[in-house]
Design a protein around this motif. Structure first.
Motif, PDB file in Angstrom:
ATOM      1  N   ASN A 125     -54.705  -6.105 -15.037  1.00 37.66           N
ATOM      2  CA  ASN A 125     -53.661  -6.698 -14.193  1.00 37.66           C
ATOM      3  C   ASN A 125     -52.586  -7.357 -15.047  1.00 37.66           C
ATOM      4  OD1 ASN A 125     -54.998  -5.934 -11.852  1.00 37.66           O
ATOM      5  ND2 ASN A 125     -56.011  -7.907 -11.569  1.00 37.66           N
ATOM      6  N   LEU A 126     -53.013  -8.115 -16.065  1.00 38.75           N
ATOM      7  CA  LEU A 126     -52.047  -8.761 -16.958  1.00 38.75           C
ATOM      8  C   LEU A 126     -51.223  -7.707 -17.698  1.00 38.75           C
ATOM      9  CD1 LEU A 126     -50.958 -11.355 -18.286  1.00 38.75           C
ATOM     10  CD2 LEU A 126     -52.778 -11.138 -19.992  1.00 38.75           C
ATOM     11  N   ALA A 127     -51.880  -6.645 -18.139  1.00 39.51           N
ATOM     12  CA  ALA A 127     -51.179  -5.585 -18.869  1.00 39.51           C
ATOM     13  C   ALA A 127     -50.141  -4.888 -17.990  1.00 39.51           C
ATOM     14  CB  ALA A 127     -52.186  -4.571 -19.410  1.00 39.51           C
ATOM     15  N   LEU A 128     -50.450  -4.703 -16.710  1.00 33.74           N
ATOM     16  CA  LEU A 128     -49.478  -4.096 -15.802  1.00 33.74           C
ATOM     17  C   LEU A 128     -48.211  -4.944 -15.693  1.00 33.74           C
ATOM     18  CD1 LEU A 128     -51.695  -2.822 -12.841  1.00 33.74           C
ATOM     19  CD2 LEU A 128     -50.388  -1.413 -14.430  1.00 33.74           C
ATOM     20  N   ASP A 172     -67.528  -0.373 -19.944  1.00 31.74           N
ATOM     21  CA  ASP A 172     -67.140  -0.834 -18.611  1.00 31.74           C
ATOM     22  C   ASP A 172     -65.845  -1.643 -18.643  1.00 31.74           C
ATOM     23  OD1 ASP A 172     -69.121   0.388 -17.162  1.00 31.74           O
ATOM     24  OD2 ASP A 172     -70.495  -1.305 -17.248  1.00 31.74           O
ATOM     25  N   PHE A 173     -65.659  -2.466 -19.687  1.00 29.14           N
ATOM     26  CA  PHE A 173     -64.447  -3.275 -19.785  1.00 29.14           C
ATOM     27  C   PHE A 173     -63.223  -2.375 -19.824  1.00 29.14           C
ATOM     28  CE2 PHE A 173     -61.011  -5.424 -21.908  1.00 29.14           C
ATOM     29  CZ  PHE A 173     -61.071  -6.734 -21.449  1.00 29.14           C
ATOM     30  N   LEU A 174     -63.225  -1.409 -20.720  1.00 28.43           N
ATOM     31  CA  LEU A 174     -62.063  -0.536 -20.886  1.00 28.43           C
ATOM     32  C   LEU A 174     -61.856   0.364 -19.677  1.00 28.43           C
ATOM     33  CD1 LEU A 174     -59.915  -0.222 -23.023  1.00 28.43           C
ATOM     34  CD2 LEU A 174     -61.241   1.642 -24.026  1.00 28.43           C
ATOM     35  N   PHE A 175     -62.937   0.819 -19.050  1.00 31.15           N
ATOM     36  CA  PHE A 175     -62.807   1.657 -17.858  1.00 31.15           C
ATOM     37  C   PHE A 175     -62.065   0.898 -16.762  1.00 31.15           C
ATOM     38  CE2 PHE A 175     -64.244   2.821 -13.611  1.00 31.15           C
ATOM     39  CZ  PHE A 175     -63.940   4.181 -13.582  1.00 31.15           C
ATOM     40  N   HIS A 176     -62.461  -0.350 -16.520  1.00 26.47           N
ATOM     41  CA  HIS A 176     -61.840  -1.123 -15.443  1.00 26.47           C
ATOM     42  C   HIS A 176     -60.464  -1.645 -15.862  1.00 26.47           C
ATOM     43  CE1 HIS A 176     -65.189  -1.016 -12.594  1.00 26.47           C
ATOM     44  NE2 HIS A 176     -65.947  -0.988 -13.664  1.00 26.47           N
ATOM     45  N   PHE A 177     -60.219  -1.761 -17.149  1.00 21.50           N
ATOM     46  CA  PHE A 177     -58.885  -2.101 -17.645  1.00 21.50           C
ATOM     47  C   PHE A 177     -57.881  -1.009 -17.275  1.00 21.50           C
ATOM     48  CE2 PHE A 177     -55.679  -1.616 -21.017  1.00 21.50           C
ATOM     49  CZ  PHE A 177     -55.092  -2.873 -21.016  1.00 21.50           C
ATOM     50  N   THR A 178     -58.272   0.228 -17.434  1.00 21.29           N
ATOM     51  CA  THR A 178     -57.363   1.355 -17.197  1.00 21.29           C
ATOM     52  C   THR A 178     -57.449   1.901 -15.771  1.00 21.29           C
ATOM     53  OG1 THR A 178     -59.031   2.927 -18.009  1.00 21.29           O
ATOM     54  CG2 THR A 178     -57.432   2.087 -19.608  1.00 21.29           C
ATOM     55  N   HIS A 179     -58.406   1.424 -14.977  1.00 16.72           N
ATOM     56  CA  HIS A 179     -58.655   1.985 -13.643  1.00 16.72           C
ATOM     57  C   HIS A 179     -57.623   1.441 -12.651  1.00 16.72           C
ATOM     58  CE1 HIS A 179     -60.951   4.114 -10.689  1.00 16.72           C
ATOM     59  NE2 HIS A 179     -61.284   3.027 -10.019  1.00 16.72           N
ATOM     60  N   LYS A 180     -56.383   1.904 -12.787  1.00 17.84           N
ATOM     61  CA  LYS A 180     -55.270   1.392 -11.981  1.00 17.84           C
ATOM     62  C   LYS A 180     -54.496   2.536 -11.316  1.00 17.84           C
ATOM     63  CE  LYS A 180     -56.086  -2.848 -13.399  1.00 17.84           C
ATOM     64  NZ  LYS A 180     -56.729  -3.833 -12.515  1.00 17.84           N
ATOM     65  N   ARG A 219     -52.325   5.494 -10.361  1.00 14.25           N
ATOM     66  CA  ARG A 219     -51.256   6.251 -11.034  1.00 14.25           C
ATOM     67  C   ARG A 219     -50.791   5.590 -12.323  1.00 14.25           C
ATOM     68  NH1 ARG A 219     -47.057   6.366  -6.306  1.00 14.25           N
ATOM     69  NH2 ARG A 219     -48.064   4.353  -5.945  1.00 14.25           N
ATOM     70  N   MET A 220     -51.129   4.321 -12.529  1.00 13.36           N
ATOM     71  CA  MET A 220     -50.708   3.606 -13.732  1.00 13.36           C
ATOM     72  C   MET A 220     -51.681   3.790 -14.899  1.00 13.36           C
ATOM     73  SD  MET A 220     -47.803   2.239 -13.044  1.00 13.36           S
ATOM     74  CE  MET A 220     -47.502   3.746 -12.076  1.00 13.36           C
ATOM     75  N   ARG A 221     -52.766   4.517 -14.663  1.00 11.37           N
ATOM     76  CA  ARG A 221     -53.768   4.707 -15.721  1.00 11.37           C
ATOM     77  C   ARG A 221     -53.158   5.251 -17.022  1.00 11.37           C
ATOM     78  NH1 ARG A 221     -59.556   5.701 -15.116  1.00 11.37           N
ATOM     79  NH2 ARG A 221     -60.371   6.163 -17.181  1.00 11.37           N
ATOM     80  N   LEU A 277     -51.632   2.440 -19.074  1.00 15.08           N
ATOM     81  CA  LEU A 277     -52.589   1.505 -19.654  1.00 15.08           C
ATOM     82  C   LEU A 277     -53.399   2.133 -20.785  1.00 15.08           C
ATOM     83  CD1 LEU A 277     -53.848  -0.445 -16.523  1.00 15.08           C
ATOM     84  CD2 LEU A 277     -52.071  -1.052 -18.139  1.00 15.08           C
ATOM     85  N   GLU A 278     -53.557   3.439 -20.752  1.00 20.03           N
ATOM     86  CA  GLU A 278     -54.274   4.119 -21.843  1.00 20.03           C
ATOM     87  C   GLU A 278     -53.475   4.120 -23.139  1.00 20.03           C
ATOM     88  OE1 GLU A 278     -55.087   7.896 -20.060  1.00 20.03           O
ATOM     89  OE2 GLU A 278     -57.091   7.288 -19.379  1.00 20.03           O
ATOM     90  N   GLU A 279     -52.183   3.769 -23.058  1.00 23.08           N
ATOM     91  CA  GLU A 279     -51.342   3.727 -24.258  1.00 23.08           C
ATOM     92  C   GLU A 279     -51.173   2.312 -24.815  1.00 23.08           C
ATOM     93  OE1 GLU A 279     -47.663   5.666 -23.391  1.00 23.08           O
ATOM     94  OE2 GLU A 279     -48.570   7.670 -23.350  1.00 23.08           O
ATOM     95  N   ILE A 280     -51.787   1.327 -24.176  1.00 25.94           N
ATOM     96  CA  ILE A 280     -51.682  -0.059 -24.643  1.00 25.94           C
ATOM     97  C   ILE A 280     -52.814  -0.347 -25.632  1.00 25.94           C
ATOM     98  CG2 ILE A 280     -51.900  -2.482 -23.945  1.00 25.94           C
ATOM     99  CD1 ILE A 280     -50.479  -1.718 -21.344  1.00 25.94           C
ATOM    100  N   PRO A 281     -52.492  -0.800 -26.851  1.00 26.44           N
ATOM    101  CA  PRO A 281     -53.551  -1.181 -27.796  1.00 26.44           C
ATOM    102  C   PRO A 281     -54.337  -2.377 -27.244  1.00 26.44           C
ATOM    103  CG  PRO A 281     -51.426  -0.931 -28.920  1.00 26.44           C
ATOM    104  CD  PRO A 281     -51.149  -0.927 -27.449  1.00 26.44           C
ATOM    105  N   VAL A 282     -55.660  -2.302 -27.315  1.00 27.43           N
ATOM    106  CA  VAL A 282     -56.514  -3.379 -26.820  1.00 27.43           C
ATOM    107  C   VAL A 282     -57.459  -3.816 -27.935  1.00 27.43           C
ATOM    108  CG1 VAL A 282     -58.192  -4.095 -25.074  1.00 27.43           C
ATOM    109  CG2 VAL A 282     -56.427  -2.415 -24.484  1.00 27.43           C
ATOM    110  N   HIS A 283     -57.443  -5.123 -28.232  1.00 30.26           N
ATOM    111  CA  HIS A 283     -58.254  -5.668 -29.323  1.00 30.26           C
ATOM    112  C   HIS A 283     -59.061  -6.867 -28.831  1.00 30.26           C
ATOM    113  CE1 HIS A 283     -55.451  -3.339 -31.815  1.00 30.26           C
ATOM    114  NE2 HIS A 283     -54.461  -4.013 -31.230  1.00 30.26           N
ATOM    115  N   VAL A 284     -60.270  -7.027 -29.354  1.00 31.40           N
ATOM    116  CA  VAL A 284     -61.083  -8.212 -29.094  1.00 31.40           C
ATOM    117  C   VAL A 284     -61.029  -9.102 -30.334  1.00 31.40           C
ATOM    118  CG1 VAL A 284     -63.383  -9.111 -28.591  1.00 31.40           C
ATOM    119  CG2 VAL A 284     -62.626  -6.966 -27.550  1.00 31.40           C
ATOM    120  N   VAL A 285     -60.564 -10.331 -30.166  1.00 34.52           N
ATOM    121  CA  VAL A 285     -60.453 -11.264 -31.288  1.00 34.52           C
ATOM    122  C   VAL A 285     -61.840 -11.809 -31.615  1.00 34.52           C
ATOM    123  CG1 VAL A 285     -59.440 -13.425 -32.112  1.00 34.52           C
ATOM    124  CG2 VAL A 285     -58.109 -11.892 -30.634  1.00 34.52           C
ATOM    125  N   THR A 286     -62.277 -11.638 -32.857  1.00 28.75           N
ATOM    126  CA  THR A 286     -63.598 -12.098 -33.286  1.00 28.75           C
ATOM    127  C   THR A 286     -63.532 -13.348 -34.148  1.00 28.75           C
ATOM    128  OG1 THR A 286     -63.498 -10.539 -35.150  1.00 28.75           O
ATOM    129  CG2 THR A 286     -64.603  -9.788 -33.152  1.00 28.75           C
TER     130      THR A 286
END
Length: 341
Positions: free
Chosen positions: A272-275, A301-309, A311-313, A316-325
């Motif tokens: 949602n934030l990425a949209l 599951d995280f990435l699936f629901h991130f992109t599960h939008k 027609r906008m999928r 979202l598949e072109e947005i780099p996604v990183h987890v800060v460690t």
């Protein structure tokens, strides 16, 4: 050479770092210490003790990341009876320039100082160096913010996106929404009530009360103790951590289902934030929870629901996604901000 002081100030702990700025943007740590915030009446004696131990000249500039709202360079900590005023800190500490920033704003600036080993890439996407950078982070609450490039620098913007409405998408999530409305006698549920440390416990209670699966005696005792301590400032147990650890170990089916629902909701809200931002500069998942459950997030599951939008999928598949460690990203951000003062 310029000496900088960076601080991450929370209700439980305060971390201070003395930094030497040699050639911008090079920052070298000179000295670092951690303190129990509750052992001191104010930030000033902590800094004085820290600087005495460091045995260096007084730093010229300082930035403190505060767990609470900032109003005109003053702050009242959310979980501590401290009132901080940058002008007072300058006078009492002898530091020429002091700035206070929100802790999640510090996380945003800290993204700019991360190295490759400080994050895990979930999705490579198509990086655009001129596009916004988005940040979301579940911990005690749910922080959201973004960075916009302005010339050669970025400016961070906080938000209160974690208090937007929780939007259920499945029958189970609709049941969760109804459960929370009834349990707390409220008229709306924020996404923070689901995607946060408290949200993990709420999801567990919901699944437990719906008898989705059997409850183990060990987790049941921890959750009951936490429920009995409701309203106390300090709790003797951390059920969110216990539930997460049991899910990681695969030792408790109810905990595994709790974390699955949590991760699905987390990924959906990140999407949602990425949209809203289209952060092709990267969407960074920060906060205290994500690095601790990274192996669960990596399962998909995280990435699936991130992109599960719908027609906008493809977007979202072109947005780099990183987890800060790197758990000190906020301290890194405070140092970067201090260097710009």
């Amino acid at each position: 050479m310029t000496l900088l002081l960076a601080g991450d100030i929370g209700g439980t702990k305060t971390i201070l770092r003395l930094i030497e700025e040699t050639e911008a943007p090079l920052l070298r740590t000179v000295y670092e210490q951690r303190y129990r915030s509750g052992d001191f009446p104010d930030l000033v004696p902590i800094v004085q003790q820290f600087l005495a131990a460091a045995n260096t000249p007084i730093p010229q500039k300082a930035c403190f990341a505060i767990a609470g709202p900032i109003v005109h360079n003053t702050a009242k900590l959310t979980n501590l009876a401290w009132f901080l005023d940058a002008e007072r800190l300058q006078q009492q500490l002898g530091i020429t320039c002091v700035s206070l920033i929100n802790d999640f704003t510090a996380v945003a600036y800290g993204i700019l100082g991360l190295e490759a080993q400080d994050f895990y890439t979930l999705q490579t996407g198509k990086y655009d160096p001129d596009a916004p950078i988005g940040i979301i982070g579940a911990g005690t609450g749910l922080g959201q913010g973004f960075l916009i490039k302005q010339g050669n620098f970025y400016q961070a913007f906080p938000s209160e996106g974690g208090h937007a409405d929780f939007a259920p998408r499945t029958e189970l999530e609709f049941q969760l929404l109804k459960y929370l409305l009834d349990k707390h006698s409220i008229q709306r549920v924020s996404v923070e009530r689901v995607v946060s440390g408290l949200g993990i416990v709420s999801i567990y209670q919901f699944l437990r009360d719906r008898k989705i699966d059997d409850e183990s005696p060990e987790i049941a005792e921890i959750v009951r103790t936490w429920e009995q301590e409701a309203g106390k400032q300090e709790k003797s147990v951390d059920p969110g951590a216990a539930i997460g650890n049991a899910a990681l170990q695969g030792s408790d089916r109810l905990c595994e289902q709790t974390m699955q629902l949590f991760i699905e909701a987390y990924g959906a809200e990140a999407g949602n934030l990425a949209l809203k931002l289209l952060p092709y500069g990267g969407l960074y998942v920060a906060g205290g929870i994500a690095p601790k459950i990274l192996s669960l997030i990596q399962q998909g599951d995280f990435l699936f629901h991130f992109t599960h939008k719908g027609r906008m999928r493809p977007l979202l598949e072109e947005i780099p996604v990183h987890v800060v460690t790197n758990q000190q990203v906020g301290l890194i951000g405070a140092a970067i901000y201090a260097a710009r003062l």
